[in-house]
Motif scaffolding. Structure first.
Motif, PDB file in Angstrom:
ATOM      1  N   ALA A  69      39.101  30.001  35.027  1.00 25.72           N
ATOM      2  CA  ALA A  69      40.104  29.735  36.061  1.00 25.72           C
ATOM      3  C   ALA A  69      40.394  30.999  36.868  1.00 25.72           C
ATOM      4  O   ALA A  69      40.461  30.969  38.104  1.00 25.72           O
ATOM      5  CB  ALA A  69      41.380  29.204  35.424  1.00 25.72           C
ATOM      6  N   ALA A  70      40.575  32.138  36.172  1.00 28.95           N
ATOM      7  CA  ALA A  70      40.835  33.395  36.869  1.00 28.95           C
ATOM      8  C   ALA A  70      39.642  33.819  37.702  1.00 28.95           C
ATOM      9  O   ALA A  70      39.802  34.336  38.825  1.00 28.95           O
ATOM     10  CB  ALA A  70      41.184  34.483  35.855  1.00 28.95           C
ATOM     11  N   ALA A  71      38.442  33.600  37.182  1.00 20.68           N
ATOM     12  CA  ALA A  71      37.242  33.956  37.932  1.00 20.68           C
ATOM     13  C   ALA A  71      37.118  33.140  39.211  1.00 20.68           C
ATOM     14  O   ALA A  71      36.773  33.674  40.278  1.00 20.68           O
ATOM     15  CB  ALA A  71      36.010  33.756  37.048  1.00 20.68           C
ATOM     16  N   VAL A  72      37.425  31.862  39.122  1.00 24.88           N
ATOM     17  CA  VAL A  72      37.365  30.997  40.310  1.00 24.88           C
ATOM     18  C   VAL A  72      38.399  31.428  41.344  1.00 24.88           C
ATOM     19  O   VAL A  72      38.115  31.485  42.547  1.00 24.88           O
ATOM     20  CB  VAL A  72      37.573  29.524  39.900  1.00 24.88           C
ATOM     21  CG1 VAL A  72      37.751  28.649  41.130  1.00 24.88           C
ATOM     22  CG2 VAL A  72      36.410  29.027  39.067  1.00 24.88           C
ATOM     23  N   ILE A  73      39.614  31.728  40.887  1.00 29.15           N
ATOM     24  CA  ILE A  73      40.656  32.185  41.813  1.00 29.15           C
ATOM     25  C   ILE A  73      40.232  33.486  42.493  1.00 29.15           C
ATOM     26  O   ILE A  73      40.413  33.661  43.709  1.00 29.15           O
ATOM     27  CB  ILE A  73      41.984  32.381  41.064  1.00 29.15           C
ATOM     28  CG1 ILE A  73      42.502  31.044  40.540  1.00 29.15           C
ATOM     29  CG2 ILE A  73      43.036  33.015  41.986  1.00 29.15           C
ATOM     30  CD1 ILE A  73      43.702  31.165  39.633  1.00 29.15           C
ATOM     31  N   ALA A  74      39.655  34.397  41.720  1.00 28.81           N
ATOM     32  CA  ALA A  74      39.212  35.668  42.286  1.00 28.81           C
ATOM     33  C   ALA A  74      38.130  35.453  43.335  1.00 28.81           C
ATOM     34  O   ALA A  74      38.126  36.107  44.393  1.00 28.81           O
ATOM     35  CB  ALA A  74      38.700  36.577  41.169  1.00 28.81           C
ATOM     36  N   ILE A  75      37.209  34.553  43.062  1.00 25.70           N
ATOM     37  CA  ILE A  75      36.145  34.273  44.030  1.00 25.70           C
ATOM     38  C   ILE A  75      36.723  33.680  45.313  1.00 25.70           C
ATOM     39  O   ILE A  75      36.303  34.015  46.430  1.00 25.70           O
ATOM     40  CB  ILE A  75      35.110  33.311  43.405  1.00 25.70           C
ATOM     41  CG1 ILE A  75      34.352  34.027  42.289  1.00 25.70           C
ATOM     42  CG2 ILE A  75      34.134  32.795  44.463  1.00 25.70           C
ATOM     43  CD1 ILE A  75      33.416  33.124  41.503  1.00 25.70           C
ATOM     44  N   GLN A  76      37.722  32.800  45.156  1.00 27.48           N
ATOM     45  CA  GLN A  76      38.294  32.125  46.317  1.00 27.48           C
ATOM     46  C   GLN A  76      39.098  33.068  47.209  1.00 27.48           C
ATOM     47  O   GLN A  76      39.070  32.938  48.437  1.00 27.48           O
ATOM     48  CB  GLN A  76      39.193  30.973  45.848  1.00 27.48           C
ATOM     49  CG  GLN A  76      38.461  29.828  45.173  1.00 27.48           C
ATOM     50  CD  GLN A  76      37.595  29.050  46.142  1.00 27.48           C
ATOM     51  OE1 GLN A  76      37.833  29.049  47.346  1.00 27.48           O
ATOM     52  NE2 GLN A  76      36.568  28.391  45.621  1.00 27.48           N
ATOM     53  N   VAL A  77      39.839  34.020  46.603  1.00 26.53           N
ATOM     54  CA  VAL A  77      40.744  34.836  47.402  1.00 26.53           C
ATOM     55  C   VAL A  77      40.163  36.191  47.783  1.00 26.53           C
ATOM     56  O   VAL A  77      40.634  36.810  48.751  1.00 26.53           O
ATOM     57  CB  VAL A  77      42.079  35.059  46.653  1.00 26.53           C
ATOM     58  CG1 VAL A  77      42.707  33.725  46.283  1.00 26.53           C
ATOM     59  CG2 VAL A  77      41.887  35.930  45.423  1.00 26.53           C
ATOM     60  N   SER A  78      39.165  36.678  47.057  1.00 30.14           N
ATOM     61  CA  SER A  78      38.699  38.049  47.283  1.00 30.14           C
ATOM     62  C   SER A  78      38.126  38.237  48.687  1.00 30.14           C
ATOM     63  O   SER A  78      38.426  39.238  49.349  1.00 30.14           O
ATOM     64  CB  SER A  78      37.650  38.423  46.232  1.00 30.14           C
ATOM     65  OG  SER A  78      36.559  37.518  46.272  1.00 30.14           O
ATOM     66  N   LYS A  79      37.332  37.292  49.149  1.00 33.80           N
ATOM     67  CA  LYS A  79      36.715  37.437  50.465  1.00 33.80           C
ATOM     68  C   LYS A  79      37.760  37.430  51.571  1.00 33.80           C
ATOM     69  O   LYS A  79      37.723  38.261  52.491  1.00 33.80           O
ATOM     70  CB  LYS A  79      35.697  36.322  50.690  1.00 33.80           C
ATOM     71  CG  LYS A  79      34.932  36.453  51.986  1.00 33.80           C
ATOM     72  CD  LYS A  79      33.875  35.368  52.126  1.00 33.80           C
ATOM     73  CE  LYS A  79      33.104  35.515  53.426  1.00 33.80           C
ATOM     74  NZ  LYS A  79      32.081  34.447  53.569  1.00 33.80           N
ATOM     75  N   GLN A  80      38.721  36.493  51.488  1.00 29.26           N
ATOM     76  CA  GLN A  80      39.764  36.409  52.516  1.00 29.26           C
ATOM     77  C   GLN A  80      40.658  37.653  52.502  1.00 29.26           C
ATOM     78  O   GLN A  80      41.042  38.159  53.553  1.00 29.26           O
ATOM     79  CB  GLN A  80      40.619  35.150  52.294  1.00 29.26           C
ATOM     80  CG  GLN A  80      39.973  33.855  52.761  1.00 29.26           C
ATOM     81  CD  GLN A  80      38.804  33.444  51.879  1.00 29.26           C
ATOM     82  OE1 GLN A  80      38.721  33.845  50.722  1.00 29.26           O
ATOM     83  NE2 GLN A  80      37.906  32.642  52.421  1.00 29.26           N
ATOM     84  N   PHE A  81      40.993  38.135  51.303  1.00 31.97           N
ATOM     85  CA  PHE A  81      41.815  39.334  51.217  1.00 31.97           C
ATOM     86  C   PHE A  81      41.082  40.551  51.768  1.00 31.97           C
ATOM     87  O   PHE A  81      41.684  41.420  52.412  1.00 31.97           O
ATOM     88  CB  PHE A  81      42.223  39.580  49.757  1.00 31.97           C
ATOM     89  CG  PHE A  81      43.426  38.789  49.321  1.00 31.97           C
ATOM     90  CD1 PHE A  81      43.576  37.464  49.708  1.00 31.97           C
ATOM     91  CD2 PHE A  81      44.399  39.358  48.514  1.00 31.97           C
ATOM     92  CE1 PHE A  81      44.671  36.730  49.308  1.00 31.97           C
ATOM     93  CE2 PHE A  81      45.501  38.634  48.108  1.00 31.97           C
ATOM     94  CZ  PHE A  81      45.641  37.305  48.510  1.00 31.97           C
ATOM     95  N   LEU A  82      39.785  40.616  51.514  1.00 30.50           N
ATOM     96  CA  LEU A  82      38.990  41.739  52.004  1.00 30.50           C
ATOM     97  C   LEU A  82      38.929  41.734  53.527  1.00 30.50           C
ATOM     98  O   LEU A  82      39.001  42.787  54.177  1.00 30.50           O
ATOM     99  CB  LEU A  82      37.583  41.681  51.413  1.00 30.50           C
ATOM    100  CG  LEU A  82      36.631  42.813  51.799  1.00 30.50           C
ATOM    101  CD1 LEU A  82      37.168  44.150  51.272  1.00 30.50           C
ATOM    102  CD2 LEU A  82      35.232  42.553  51.240  1.00 30.50           C
ATOM    103  N   MET A  83      38.812  40.547  54.120  1.00 32.72           N
ATOM    104  CA  MET A  83      38.722  40.435  55.576  1.00 32.72           C
ATOM    105  C   MET A  83      40.018  40.869  56.254  1.00 32.72           C
ATOM    106  O   MET A  83      39.991  41.361  57.386  1.00 32.72           O
ATOM    107  CB  MET A  83      38.391  38.987  55.957  1.00 32.72           C
ATOM    108  CG  MET A  83      36.988  38.549  55.550  1.00 32.72           C
ATOM    109  SD  MET A  83      36.714  36.779  55.839  1.00 32.72           S
ATOM    110  CE  MET A  83      36.989  36.666  57.588  1.00 32.72           C
TER     111      MET A  83
END
Length: 244
Positions: free
Chosen positions: A51-65
Motif C-alpha cells: 500500500a505504501a509503495a503504491v502511494i509513493a509511486i502515485q504521488v512521487s512524480k506529481q510532487f517532483l514536478m
C-alpha cells in the motif's frame, strides 16, 4: 443488523462480567493472541508495504514536478498512520483470523460442544469470547504499529528508487509531519478494531444453528459483517478525533 448489534452488546457485557470474576486463564489469551495476530503478521505487513509503495509511486512524480518532493515522506507517513495501516491490518486480520474464530465457534455450536460446556456450569460466552476479545484488542495495535513502520520504510524505498529521493530528506519530512496524537489514534483504532473483530465474529459463530452448510454461511456472513462494522467504527473514530 440492529438486532445483531444488540446481541454483540449483550455478549460484551457478559464478557466483562466473566473477566471481572477472574475466570480467564492467561494461557488461553496467549494462545488466542498467537492465532489472531501473530499468524496474521506476514499478510498484514505485506499489505502495508505494498500500500505504501503504491502511494509513493502515485504521488512521487506529481510532487517532483511541483518541487514538493521533500513532502513525500510526511504525506506517506500521515496517510499510513491515520488510515491505511489500521484499516488494512484490521481488514486482513478480520478476513483471516476473524473467519477462523467464527468457523470454530460455529462448529462447536452445531456439534453440541457448547451445550456440553453449559452442563459444566460454565458460561460459554465468557469462556469462548473473553480470551479472544482481550487477545485481539491488545495485539492488533502491535501489528498496526509494525505495519506503520514497514509502510513508511516501503515508501522510502520506492521513493529512493523512482525519483532518487535521498532517505534523509524523506525521513526529515516524516519527523516534521508526524505527531504523537496521530500514533495514539492509530493504536486506539487498532485496539477498537481488534476487540470488534473478535466480538462480531464470535457472536456470528455462536448464533449459528444447523449443520455444516450453516457453518460455511456463518463464516461468510462474519466476514461481511465485520467489514461493515469496521468501516462504521473507523468513520466514528475519525469523526470524534479529527473533526470534533
Amino acid at each position: 443488523m440492529i438486532d445483531f448489534l444488540g446481541l454483540c452488546v449483550q455478549n460484551f457485557i457478559k464478557c466483562l462480567k466473566y473477566l471481572f470474576q477472574r475466570q480467564v486463564r492467561f494461557s488461553c489469551i496467549i494462545n488466542q493472541a498467537a492465532s489472531i495476530s501473530y499468524d496474521s503478521l506476514t499478510i498484514s505487513l505485506t499489505i502495508a508495504f505494498i500500500a505504501a509503495a503504491v502511494i509513493a509511486i502515485q504521488v512521487s512524480k506529481q510532487f517532483l514536478m511541483t518541487g514538493a518532493e521533500t513532502y513525500i515522506g510526511g504525506t506517506i507517513a500521515i496517510v499510513m498512520i491515520r488510515e491505511i495501516a489500521p484499516g488494512f491490518v484490521a481488514l486482513a486480520i478480520g478476513a483471516r483470523a476473524g473467519t477462523a474464530i467464527s468457523a470454530e465457534i460455529a462448529n462447536m455450536q452445531v456439534t453440541s460442544q457448547v451445550d456440553a460446556i453449559k452442563t459444566l456450569k460454565v458460561d460459554p460466552i465468557g469462556y469462548f469470547f473473553t480470551p479472544r476479545i482481550i487477545a485481539a484488542a491488545f495485539t492488533v495495535p502491535m501489528v498496526v504499529f509494525l505495519a506503520e513502520v514497514i509502510g513508511i520504510l516501503g515508501g522510502m524505498f520506492v521513493s529512493a528508487n523512482t525519483i532518487d529521493l535521498h532517505p534523509a530528506r524523506y525521513m526529515n519530512s516524516v519527523w516534521l509531519w508526524l505527531s504523537t496524537k496521530d500514533i495514539f489514534i492509530s493504536l486506539f483504532k487498532g485496539f477498537i478494531f481488534g476487540g470488534l473483530i473478535a466480538l462480531v465474529c464470535s457472536t456470528q459463530g455462536y448464533e449459528t444453528k444447523g449443520g455444516a452448510k450453516e457453518v460455511g454461511l456463518s463464516t461468510t456472513q462474519a466476514s461481511i459483517t465485520t467489514t461493515v462494522y469496521l468501516l462504521i467504527a473507523d468513520f466514528l473514530i475519525n469523526l470524534a478525533f479529527y473533526i470534533a
